[in-house]
Scaffold this active site. Structure first.
Site, PDB file in Angstrom:
ATOM      1  N   LYS A 197      78.226  38.307  21.856  1.00  0.00           N
ATOM      2  CA  LYS A 197      78.066  38.803  20.487  1.00  0.00           C
ATOM      3  C   LYS A 197      78.752  40.150  20.336  1.00  0.00           C
ATOM      4  O   LYS A 197      78.737  40.966  21.265  1.00  0.00           O
ATOM      5  CB  LYS A 197      76.585  38.924  20.123  1.00  0.00           C
ATOM      6  N   ARG A 261      60.860  30.630  13.308  1.00  0.00           N
ATOM      7  CA  ARG A 261      61.514  30.902  12.029  1.00  0.00           C
ATOM      8  C   ARG A 261      61.666  29.620  11.233  1.00  0.00           C
ATOM      9  O   ARG A 261      61.711  28.517  11.793  1.00  0.00           O
ATOM     10  CB  ARG A 261      62.880  31.547  12.257  1.00  0.00           C
ATOM     11  N   ARG A 263      64.352  28.013   8.468  1.00  0.00           N
ATOM     12  CA  ARG A 263      65.740  28.255   8.066  1.00  0.00           C
ATOM     13  C   ARG A 263      66.205  27.181   7.092  1.00  0.00           C
ATOM     14  O   ARG A 263      65.817  26.011   7.193  1.00  0.00           O
ATOM     15  CB  ARG A 263      66.633  28.263   9.315  1.00  0.00           C
ATOM     16  N   LYS A 278      62.154  29.383  19.377  1.00  0.00           N
ATOM     17  CA  LYS A 278      62.884  29.802  20.569  1.00  0.00           C
ATOM     18  C   LYS A 278      61.868  30.277  21.598  1.00  0.00           C
ATOM     19  O   LYS A 278      60.992  31.089  21.289  1.00  0.00           O
ATOM     20  CB  LYS A 278      63.852  30.942  20.243  1.00  0.00           C
ATOM     21  N   LYS A 291      65.716  26.410  22.649  1.00  0.00           N
ATOM     22  CA  LYS A 291      65.600  26.440  21.192  1.00  0.00           C
ATOM     23  C   LYS A 291      65.355  25.017  20.716  1.00  0.00           C
ATOM     24  O   LYS A 291      66.117  24.107  21.037  1.00  0.00           O
ATOM     25  CB  LYS A 291      66.863  27.001  20.551  1.00  0.00           C
ATOM     26  N   TYR A 356      72.822  35.829   5.532  1.00  0.00           N
ATOM     27  CA  TYR A 356      74.227  36.120   5.813  1.00  0.00           C
ATOM     28  C   TYR A 356      75.075  34.918   5.414  1.00  0.00           C
ATOM     29  O   TYR A 356      74.572  33.802   5.239  1.00  0.00           O
ATOM     30  CB  TYR A 356      74.447  36.449   7.296  1.00  0.00           C
ATOM     31  N   ARG A 358      78.171  32.644   6.676  1.00  0.00           N
ATOM     32  CA  ARG A 358      78.796  32.317   7.966  1.00  0.00           C
ATOM     33  C   ARG A 358      80.123  31.603   7.774  1.00  0.00           C
ATOM     34  O   ARG A 358      80.245  30.657   6.983  1.00  0.00           O
ATOM     35  CB  ARG A 358      77.862  31.457   8.804  1.00  0.00           C
ATOM     36  N   GLU A 423      80.229  35.919  16.949  1.00  0.00           N
ATOM     37  CA  GLU A 423      79.636  35.230  18.096  1.00  0.00           C
ATOM     38  C   GLU A 423      80.680  34.272  18.664  1.00  0.00           C
ATOM     39  O   GLU A 423      81.203  33.404  17.960  1.00  0.00           O
ATOM     40  CB  GLU A 423      78.379  34.473  17.676  1.00  0.00           C
ATOM     41  N   LYS A 455      69.088  39.522  15.040  1.00  0.00           N
ATOM     42  CA  LYS A 455      68.837  39.845  13.634  1.00  0.00           C
ATOM     43  C   LYS A 455      67.348  40.079  13.397  1.00  0.00           C
ATOM     44  O   LYS A 455      66.957  40.976  12.648  1.00  0.00           O
ATOM     45  CB  LYS A 455      69.362  38.725  12.732  1.00  0.00           C
TER      46      LYS A 455
END
Length: 723
Positions: A197, A261, A263, A278, A291, A356, A358, A423, A455
């Site tokens: 990263k 999370r 998403r 995760k 994950k 964000y 991507r 990444e 993040k």
């Protein structure tokens, strides 16, 4: 460097008459303010500023339209070449000419993006200078003028997509060979993937995209039946409790630490929500960090989190359709049950949202190199810890969508990250080096290495700073400019168009000289951050409708071998006002204040209002550290037993002088045992707390040697006197 000088050095000479006359406006402003700025001066300045804005906006719109026409021209030429029954060599020669024209367009798109950025900055700075020096406020009125001619809102992503597709067709001999491929078809079931990263400064984002475009096409996920590009927005809601246990575990890389999370992809109308977990495992345990995720309809999310909805009906439907194996269905059911249990037992609730856009680069069907660039990264508070019901009883707040920059929110609820996140994922066989252009890229001025950036961790540490005790290590990098001098041969440079009227991109890529056995800087960078990712199950397209019911697992083995110069364990204090009970009773332990002032210790001083925070530094922890502490303790005990045996012999079988010496050695042996126990416990406590060194003690051994010498001298003296 002052902005005026930066503007002069950065402008494209062929367009120099179309940039804002920053120096002229500044000169006018200073000359008039020195004489006494009047309303007439203000009127004249506004007219000058408006004419400059009109000039910049017209030129930018004209060049943007020109770029689109040139791309359309190249597309038509490619179609004509592929339909031409000429020999392949002749076609290849014609395609090479088109490729050079595409290079020229790429170079000019880069210059246009830089032109837009520089002029917008110039306008903002000159208005700020005006409001500071003149008796009038211009910023609100000028903001309306900007919105009426929004040259700065030009989105070059559409041009980027067209250039990517066109460049890929030309590179493949005029055939769109990747158009029918599944973007994820190259992801096998088991392979090793290395992930790194980086941060990218906004000034370098467009240059980076265009550089990568030379080697990888933009990866596009399309919904069946439509040709419209998908919304690149990705939004995640991270869960935690009021003690931030999940944050602490992820930051410290504790064994079994979880991150949960929710998403979704695209706008707020997305009906498919992915619930992801995760789980971190230390690599020495033999397990891999995993994950996992499954999908659920948005309308069922609240009921699922409250325990009123289960996946039984969905699993049964998938079983009847035969889309998933029994093992997949079992894993999905187990995961949904375990996530819900964690939410209830740990009292988890929405805490932080990340948003964000991507851009992914990958050859469809070939997962050897995959690069993603996340821009406009923003973190938003979702919690109600301070009594404000931001999300209410919902699983996410509803007063915002994907409307970056979320200007409707109060500043204390939003964190706009200043950099883009790059990444790089490499899937290579053992012993095979990454592509040379990737090594050149990560060694270049375009990126700043930030291993293990998260993040979730960053958003929590910034937005809930009053609740965290440990800060991520990259906070020390936030206070400095990550821009570097340009690396020769990397990025975009100007070359001649095949038609002689365009600006192009230099195809030359810097090649290294002969390699030695030692790692290159780029290899070191990769090894330092290497997340080895083992795919247990192939990951479906994130925007594909086939994701329904899928549980995706992939693993990370965090590594990079530590050297003798690497800190022993994970966290470094930059200030500590409290000491453990072991430190208080151990007379040989250094105090917290002494450790703070030790030379060479990493400190973070930019947040003076938080003096008791620590910075977490990611360093490898292995079981041999604990075993080494035990071996040292046993060595001390062995010495104490030998000394005690000698003392018992003198006490039982010696004369009066020998008994005195035996008593002295007995006291010393007891002192050694107590000292060894305290030293062992002190070191074990620091290891458990993941504190960095030093772990040595210079005071204790020194006292021991002095006492032993004194006992021997005493015994010798008594023998001489008695004799």
């Amino acid at each position: 460097m002052k902005f005026g000088q930066q503007l002069r050095e950065s402008l494209f000479p062929d367009w120099k008459f179309y940039y804002v006359d920053y120096s002229g406006l500044k000169r006018f402003l200073y000359e008039r303010t020195d004489k006494g700025y009047t309303a007439d001066d203000e009127s004249e300045f506004v007219k000058l500023l408006d004419s400059e804005l009109e000039k910049v906006n017209n030129f930018q719109q004209t060049k943007s339209s020109e770029m689109k026409r040139r791309i359309e021209y190249c597309e038509k030429q490619v179609d004509l070449i592929t339909q031409n029954p000429a020999p392949e060599d002749a076609k290849r020669e014609q395609l090479d000419i088109i490729e050079r024209e595409i290079d020229a367009v790429i170079g000019e798109v880069y210059e246009l993006a830089k032109f837009t950025r520089l002029n917008f900055t110039a306008f903002m700075k000159i208005v700020k200078k005006h409001d500071k020096n003149a008796p009038f406020v211009l910023k609100p009125m000028f903001a309306e003028q900007l919105n009426s001619r929004p040259f700065f809102k030009e989105n070059f992503d559409e041009l980027l997509l067209e250039l990517s597709r066109l460049y890929n067709i030309v590179r493949n001999g005029g055939v769109d060979v990747d158009g029918s491929k599944d973007p994820q078809s190259g992801n096998g079931q088991n392979f090793v993937r290395q992930t790194t990263k980086y941060w990218v400064h906004p000034d370098n984002v467009m240059e980076l995209k265009l550089y990568i475009l030379k080697y990888l096409p933009v990866l596009i996920y399309r919904t069946k039946g439509t040709t419209k590009p998908p919304n690149p927005a990705i939004t995640s809601i991270y869960f935690d409790n009021d003690k931030l246990d999940l944050y602490q575990g992820r930051l410290e890389k504790s064994e079994g630490a979880e991150a949960i999370r929710l998403r979704w992809y695209g706008d707020m109308d997305s009906t498919e929500i992915f619930i992801e977990r995760k789980t971190h495992h230390e690599d020495w345990t033999g397990e891999k960090s995993v994950k996992e995720r499954f999908s659920i309809k948005e309308k069922y999310v609240n009921d699922y989190l409250s325990g009123e909805y289960t996946l039984d009906s969905k699993i049964e439907r998938l079983r009847e359709e035969g889309k998933k194996s029994e093992q997949d269905l079992h894993d999905m059911e187990a995961l949904s049950r375990e996530v819900l249990e964690s939410v209830k037992t740990k009292h988890l609730e929405p805490v932080v949202r990340s948003f964000y856009n991507r851009t992914a680069f990958q050859i469809p069907g070939d997962a050897r190199v995959r690069i993603s660039l996340d821009t406009e990264l923003t973190m938003v508070r979702e919690d109600s810890f301070d009594g404000k019901p931001r999300a209410g009883n919902n699983w996410r707040r509803t007063d915002i969508g994907v409307d970056y920059p979320f200007s409707q929110l109060p500043e204390q609820d939003v964190c706009r990250f200043p950099y883009a996140i790059l990444e790089v994922k490499l899937q290579t066989q053992s012993g095979v080096e990454p592509p040379q252009w990737v090594l050149d890229l990560i060694d270049s001025h375009l990126v700043e290495a930030v291993p293990k950036f998260s993040k979730f961790i960053h958003g929590t540490s910034v937005l809930l700073e009053d609740r965290v005790d440990v800060l991520p290590f990259w906070f020390s990098q936030m206070d400095r400019d990550i821009r570097k001098p340009a690396t020769k041969g990397i990025g975009i440079s100007r070359a001649n168009s095949p038609r002689g009227s365009f600006v192009g991109m230099d195809n030359a890529v810097r090649h290294r000289g002969g390699r030695t056995n030692s790692a290159t800087p780029s290899q070191s960078s990769l090894q330092y951050q290497n997340d080895i990712e083992v795919i247990v199950e192939s990951e479906p397209g994130e925007h594909s409708s086939q994701n329904e019911g899928t549980v995706t697992q992939y693993s990370h083995a965090y590594g990079g071998e530590p050297s003798e110069e690497t800190a022993l364990l994970g966290r470094r204090n930059y200030q500590s006002s409290s000491e453990s009970w072991l430190q208080k009773i151990n007379p040989f332990a250094k105090s917290g204040s002494q450790r703070e002032r030790q030379p060479g210790r990493v400190t973070f001083t930019s947040r003076d209002d938080q003096p008791n925070k620590r910075i977490a530094v990611p360093v490898r922890v292995e079981p041999k550290v604990f075993f080494a502490n035990e071996r040292t303790f046993l060595s001390w005990l062995n010495f104490a037993i030998v000394l005690g045996s000698l003392a018992l012999g003198l006490l039982n079988f010696g004369d009066s002088t020998g008994k005195i010496a035996g008593a002295a050695f007995t006291v010393i042996a007891m002192f050694v045992m107590i000292y060894a126990l305290m030293l062992f416990q002190w070191r074990a406590e620091r290891i458990r707390r993941r504190e960095s060194g030093p772990y040595d003690d210079r005071v204790g051994p020194t006292i021991l040697v002095v006492v032993l010498i004194s006992a021997v001298v005493l015994n010798f003296y008594l023998k001489i006197v008695a004799g």
